[in-house]
Design a protein around this motif. Structure first.
Motif, PDB file in Angstrom:
ATOM      1  N   LEU A 109       0.856  -1.186   0.000  1.00 33.22           N
ATOM      2  CA  LEU A 109       0.000   0.000   0.000  1.00 33.22           C
ATOM      3  C   LEU A 109       0.888   1.230   0.000  1.00 33.22           C
ATOM      4  O   LEU A 109       1.845   1.314   0.780  1.00 33.22           O
ATOM      5  CB  LEU A 109      -0.879   0.006   1.268  1.00 33.22           C
ATOM      6  CG  LEU A 109      -1.692   1.278   1.515  1.00 33.22           C
ATOM      7  CD1 LEU A 109      -2.767   1.472   0.447  1.00 33.22           C
ATOM      8  CD2 LEU A 109      -2.350   1.227   2.903  1.00 33.22           C
ATOM      9  N   VAL A 110       0.589   2.160  -0.890  1.00 31.84           N
ATOM     10  CA  VAL A 110       1.322   3.431  -0.896  1.00 31.84           C
ATOM     11  C   VAL A 110       0.447   4.484  -0.236  1.00 31.84           C
ATOM     12  O   VAL A 110      -0.731   4.639  -0.586  1.00 31.84           O
ATOM     13  CB  VAL A 110       1.693   3.850  -2.337  1.00 31.84           C
ATOM     14  CG1 VAL A 110       2.276   5.259  -2.363  1.00 31.84           C
ATOM     15  CG2 VAL A 110       2.695   2.857  -2.927  1.00 31.84           C
ATOM     16  N   VAL A 111       1.017   5.156   0.735  1.00 29.31           N
ATOM     17  CA  VAL A 111       0.299   6.223   1.426  1.00 29.31           C
ATOM     18  C   VAL A 111       1.029   7.525   1.143  1.00 29.31           C
ATOM     19  O   VAL A 111       2.236   7.632   1.376  1.00 29.31           O
ATOM     20  CB  VAL A 111       0.256   5.976   2.951  1.00 29.31           C
ATOM     21  CG1 VAL A 111      -0.374   7.160   3.667  1.00 29.31           C
ATOM     22  CG2 VAL A 111      -0.503   4.700   3.260  1.00 29.31           C
ATOM     23  N   LEU A 155       2.893   4.719 -10.705  1.00 27.28           N
ATOM     24  CA  LEU A 155       3.139   3.438 -10.044  1.00 27.28           C
ATOM     25  C   LEU A 155       2.582   2.321 -10.915  1.00 27.28           C
ATOM     26  O   LEU A 155       1.756   2.579 -11.798  1.00 27.28           O
ATOM     27  CB  LEU A 155       2.456   3.422  -8.673  1.00 27.28           C
ATOM     28  CG  LEU A 155       3.083   4.331  -7.616  1.00 27.28           C
ATOM     29  CD1 LEU A 155       2.177   4.465  -6.402  1.00 27.28           C
ATOM     30  CD2 LEU A 155       4.461   3.806  -7.207  1.00 27.28           C
ATOM     31  N   PRO A 156       3.009   1.090 -10.667  1.00 23.80           N
ATOM     32  CA  PRO A 156       2.439  -0.013 -11.454  1.00 23.80           C
ATOM     33  C   PRO A 156       0.918  -0.047 -11.306  1.00 23.80           C
ATOM     34  O   PRO A 156       0.372   0.348 -10.269  1.00 23.80           O
ATOM     35  CB  PRO A 156       3.072  -1.250 -10.804  1.00 23.80           C
ATOM     36  CG  PRO A 156       4.296  -0.767 -10.111  1.00 23.80           C
ATOM     37  CD  PRO A 156       4.032   0.642  -9.706  1.00 23.80           C
ATOM     38  N   ASP A 157       0.279  -0.558 -12.327  1.00 21.50           N
ATOM     39  CA  ASP A 157      -1.189  -0.625 -12.337  1.00 21.50           C
ATOM     40  C   ASP A 157      -1.733  -1.257 -11.071  1.00 21.50           C
ATOM     41  O   ASP A 157      -1.186  -2.222 -10.571  1.00 21.50           O
ATOM     42  CB  ASP A 157      -1.665  -1.473 -13.528  1.00 21.50           C
ATOM     43  CG  ASP A 157      -1.592  -0.651 -14.803  1.00 21.50           C
ATOM     44  OD1 ASP A 157      -1.347   0.566 -14.697  1.00 21.50           O
ATOM     45  OD2 ASP A 157      -1.738  -1.251 -15.883  1.00 21.50           O
ATOM     46  N   SER A 158      -2.792  -0.715 -10.630  1.00 17.97           N
ATOM     47  CA  SER A 158      -3.603  -1.272  -9.542  1.00 17.97           C
ATOM     48  C   SER A 158      -2.960  -1.223  -8.157  1.00 17.97           C
ATOM     49  O   SER A 158      -3.499  -1.771  -7.209  1.00 17.97           O
ATOM     50  CB  SER A 158      -4.069  -2.701  -9.863  1.00 17.97           C
ATOM     51  OG  SER A 158      -3.010  -3.599  -9.648  1.00 17.97           O
ATOM     52  N   ILE A 159      -1.810  -0.605  -8.030  1.00 13.75           N
ATOM     53  CA  ILE A 159      -1.262  -0.424  -6.674  1.00 13.75           C
ATOM     54  C   ILE A 159      -2.167   0.564  -5.937  1.00 13.75           C
ATOM     55  O   ILE A 159      -2.410   1.678  -6.415  1.00 13.75           O
ATOM     56  CB  ILE A 159       0.182   0.131  -6.729  1.00 13.75           C
ATOM     57  CG1 ILE A 159       1.141  -0.901  -7.321  1.00 13.75           C
ATOM     58  CG2 ILE A 159       0.657   0.568  -5.341  1.00 13.75           C
ATOM     59  CD1 ILE A 159       1.334  -2.158  -6.487  1.00 13.75           C
ATOM     60  N   PRO A 160      -2.686   0.175  -4.777  1.00 10.78           N
ATOM     61  CA  PRO A 160      -3.577   1.100  -4.075  1.00 10.78           C
ATOM     62  C   PRO A 160      -2.818   2.269  -3.457  1.00 10.78           C
ATOM     63  O   PRO A 160      -1.714   2.094  -2.924  1.00 10.78           O
ATOM     64  CB  PRO A 160      -4.203   0.221  -2.978  1.00 10.78           C
ATOM     65  CG  PRO A 160      -3.265  -0.918  -2.805  1.00 10.78           C
ATOM     66  CD  PRO A 160      -2.526  -1.114  -4.085  1.00 10.78           C
ATOM     67  N   ARG A 182     -10.457  -1.910   2.715  1.00 10.00           N
ATOM     68  CA  ARG A 182      -9.385  -2.660   3.378  1.00 10.00           C
ATOM     69  C   ARG A 182      -8.095  -1.819   3.405  1.00 10.00           C
ATOM     70  O   ARG A 182      -7.384  -1.797   4.408  1.00 10.00           O
ATOM     71  CB  ARG A 182      -9.215  -3.987   2.633  1.00 10.00           C
ATOM     72  CG  ARG A 182      -7.932  -4.684   2.776  1.00 10.00           C
ATOM     73  CD  ARG A 182      -8.010  -5.959   3.667  1.00 10.00           C
ATOM     74  NE  ARG A 182      -6.662  -6.438   4.001  1.00 10.00           N
ATOM     75  CZ  ARG A 182      -5.975  -6.035   5.055  1.00 10.00           C
ATOM     76  NH1 ARG A 182      -6.471  -5.169   5.915  1.00 10.00           N
ATOM     77  NH2 ARG A 182      -4.748  -6.505   5.280  1.00 10.00           N
ATOM     78  N   ASP A 183      -7.838  -1.132   2.322  1.00 11.68           N
ATOM     79  CA  ASP A 183      -6.624  -0.299   2.280  1.00 11.68           C
ATOM     80  C   ASP A 183      -6.740   0.871   3.265  1.00 11.68           C
ATOM     81  O   ASP A 183      -5.769   1.246   3.910  1.00 11.68           O
ATOM     82  CB  ASP A 183      -6.397   0.226   0.854  1.00 11.68           C
ATOM     83  CG  ASP A 183      -6.203  -0.923  -0.128  1.00 11.68           C
ATOM     84  OD1 ASP A 183      -5.284  -1.734   0.078  1.00 11.68           O
ATOM     85  OD2 ASP A 183      -7.006  -1.019  -1.073  1.00 11.68           O
TER      86      ASP A 183
END
Ligand SMILES: NC(=O)C1=CN([C@@H]2O[C@H](COP(=O)(O)OP(=O)(O)OC[C@H]3O[C@@H](n4cnc5c(N)ncnc54)[C@H](O)[C@@H]3O)[C@@H](O)[C@H]2O)C=CC1
Ligand SMILES: O=C(O)[C@@H]1CCC=N1
Length: 545
Positions: free
Chosen positions: A89-91, A106-111, A139-140
């Motif tokens: 998860l990137v915050v 960022l790569p696709d679909s990284i939350p 969830r994220d």
């Protein structure tokens, strides 16, 4: 246990790490990245957390918290992106930057979760607002909340609130410190010892905040409880009102909100500039350079101003200047006006034409430059065409459903675009919003302005350009910024109107909050815009965004 990497352990990053350590997180689960080695050593010595490089930190972490300055985020993401993988998860803690800014890099679909916290995180009294990006779910948000809950309160809000949140609670501690400073000065004025004053003030703030929080009473009611009839407090409140403190606070918070928006635009622009100049370490190479082989010796000049960049083109005698926005969203108005020749006769065309640049415009009308700039290897790489005003075309216009009303100066229609057509995208520069070309009216005599000071320049009127009418229906935000752009040899008046696309206030005709001296227009909001005439080598730009 979750491992958190804080990329860019500066003020807020370090505060978060320290707050987590205080809250009982093991330093083994915390990672910091820094730019300077000594800084990393100091953090390790103080908190015991690991200090790694970006790649190693990203590989080891479950949550990657980005805490660099917004203008450094794109560079960081370039080095981060190859190491981010599914399940992480990137915050973002960055003010202003939308989650889309990260998702794009960022790569696709990284939350991505956008978090706005504040410095009281250090003492577990932060308020952190979390917003999910487009690939992030509940969830994220739960995971992000686990990170911030030990630091204070958390709240979930839609992302479009984040600039306001940043202005309110992100920057908010600074406002209260400012108040403490001001009250301390006042206490000193009244003769109180500084240390005692400090204790009185801090405990009063803490007490007042606790009252508000614990009783839930309305602030007005709480204030009224303190305010005795004919007592001391009402006298103080009257002074606060007299000095329009309430209004100053509204303006201050609004300015912070606007800056957040601007940060996002600047960050995009910085990326664009880097891309165009082919590397991260150089400033745009267009300032003051000459076009080789250009008979007019057109100079290109790029100057950062407020929300973006302005490009000015001028011939060596300053007869023509064009401002061009170099930003993706936004902008711009331009004044193109012939420079009066030495004998006072105005000129309205230019010759010879420089290669790749066409000068158009009906006799008597302002000249229009239209063409490709920067075709040669040794020329500034401006990319893209300036635009064809004569035919009213504009490349890649996201707002082409809005038609701009013709602007009239007396009976003469001014050169302005009234329709749009799609063209192939020719470079990011062309993403600028429609150009508004206006012709400023004849300069008013000083007598018109009732200004007696010889150093005060009278305004020039932009005939028919009432700020309410500026691209109505498409001009959104009217925070205004004035800037004088220095251009070589110019003697033109100019008006640039930088148009953002968020805020609907312009649609309701909110007045500019600052104006040049404006004796030439009518009263109220319907006045003509007034622009400062520029003399010598400067060009006044009034920016609205
Ligand atoms: N200071 C505050 O109260 C708050 C700040 N923020 C946001 O947090 C971010 C950081 O702000 P501050 O901590 O105030 O700034 P800062 O300048 O103190 O911290 C940023 C740190 O990132 C480091 N850095 C930059 N590029 C890096 C890279 N590629 N790798 C490793 N480290 C790198 C810098 O050396 C610096 O130490 C900003 O985006 C800001 O908007 C958000 C909420 C509150
Ligand atoms: O002043 C700033 O830009 C950062 C964001 C919120 C608080 N400090």
């Amino acid at each position: 246990m979750t491992t958190v990497a804080v990329l860019g352990a500066g003020k807020i990053g370090q505060t978060v790490l320290a707050g987590l350590c205080r809250a009982g997180w093991s330093p083994d689960d915390l990672i910091a990245t820094v730019r300077r080695r000594e800084h990393g050593e100091a953090i390790h010595a103080e908190l015991g957390v690991r200090v790694l490089d970006t790649a190693a930190a990203a590989q080891a972490a479950d949550i990657i918290a980005v805490a660099v300055k917004p203008q450094d985020a794109a560079t960081l993401l370039e080095s981060l992106s190859p190491h981010v993988k599914d399940g992480q998860l990137v915050v973002s803690l960055c003010a202003g930057l939308p989650t889309a800014f990260f998702e794009k890099r960022l790569p696709d679909s990284i939350p991505v979760v956008r978090a706005m916290t504040n410095t009281p995180a250090l003492v577990a009294e932060a308020i952190t607002v979390l917003s999910a990006g487009s690939h992030a779910g509940q969830r994220d948000l739960d995971v992000a909340e686990e990170l911030f809950r030990p630091l204070g309160k958390t709240l979930r809000l839609a992302e479009h609130h984040q600039d306001a949140v940043t202005a309110l609670s992100g920057s908010g501690p600074a406002y209260f410190y400012y108040l403490v400073e001001s009250m301390t000065d006042a206490a000193i004025l009244l003769g109180l010892p500084r240390a005692d004053a400090h204790e009185l003030i801090v405990q009063t703030i803490v007490g007042a905040a606790a009252m508000r929080r614990d009783t839930g009473d309305h602030p007005v009611s709480l204030r009224e409880t303190v305010t005795s009839p004919a007592g001391t407090t009402i006298n103080a409140v009257r002074e606060l009102e007299r000095h329009r403190v309430r209004s100053a606070i509204a303006d201050a918070v609004e300015a912070a909100r606007d800056r957040g928006r601007q940060i996002a635009e600047d960050a995009d622009l910085a990326v664009e500039n880097r891309r165009r100049r082919g590397g991260p370490d150089h400033e745009p190479a267009v300032d003051g350079q000459r076009h080789a082989g250009d008979p007019l010796g057109l100079r290109c000049r790029q100057k950062r101003h407020g929300g973006g960049h302005v490009l000015g083109l001028t011939d060596p005698t300053g007869r023509i200047q064009v401002l061009q926005p170099l930003q993706l969203r936004g902008l711009l108005g331009t004044v193109v006006r012939p420079h009066p020749s030495a004998d006072g006769a105005g000129r309205d065309h230019v010759e010879p034409h420089p290669p790749g640049l066409r000068v158009a415009g009906a006799p008597g009308a302002p000249p229009i430059l239209d063409g490709q700039v920067g075709a040669g290897a040794d020329q500034p790489r401006l990319g893209g065409r300036i635009r064809d005003l004569t035919h009213g075309a504009h490349p890649v216009d996201r707002r082409d459903r809005h038609h701009r009303p013709a602007i009239r100066r007396g009976q003469q229609p001014l050169q302005t675009r009234t329709d749009t057509t799609h063209r192939a995208h020719q470079g990011r520069i062309n993403d600028a919003l429609p150009l508004v070309v206006v012709q400023i009216g004849e300069r008013q005599s000083a007598g018109d302005t009732d200004v007696v000071d010889q150093h005060v320049q009278p305004p020039e009127r932009v005939d028919g350009r009432r700020h309410r009418g500026l691209d109505r229906g498409t001009v959104p935000d009217v925070t205004r910024h004035r800037q004088t752009v220095q251009l070589p040899g110019g003697a033109l008046g100019g008006l640039g109107v930088d148009i953002g696309d968020h805020d609907p206030r312009a649609l309701s005709g909110q007045p500019f909050r600052a104006r040049v001296t404006d004796a030439v227009g009518g009263a109220g909001e319907e006045r003509d815009l007034a622009v400062k005439p520029s003399h010598g080598d400067s060009l006044s730009v009034v920016e609205s965004r």
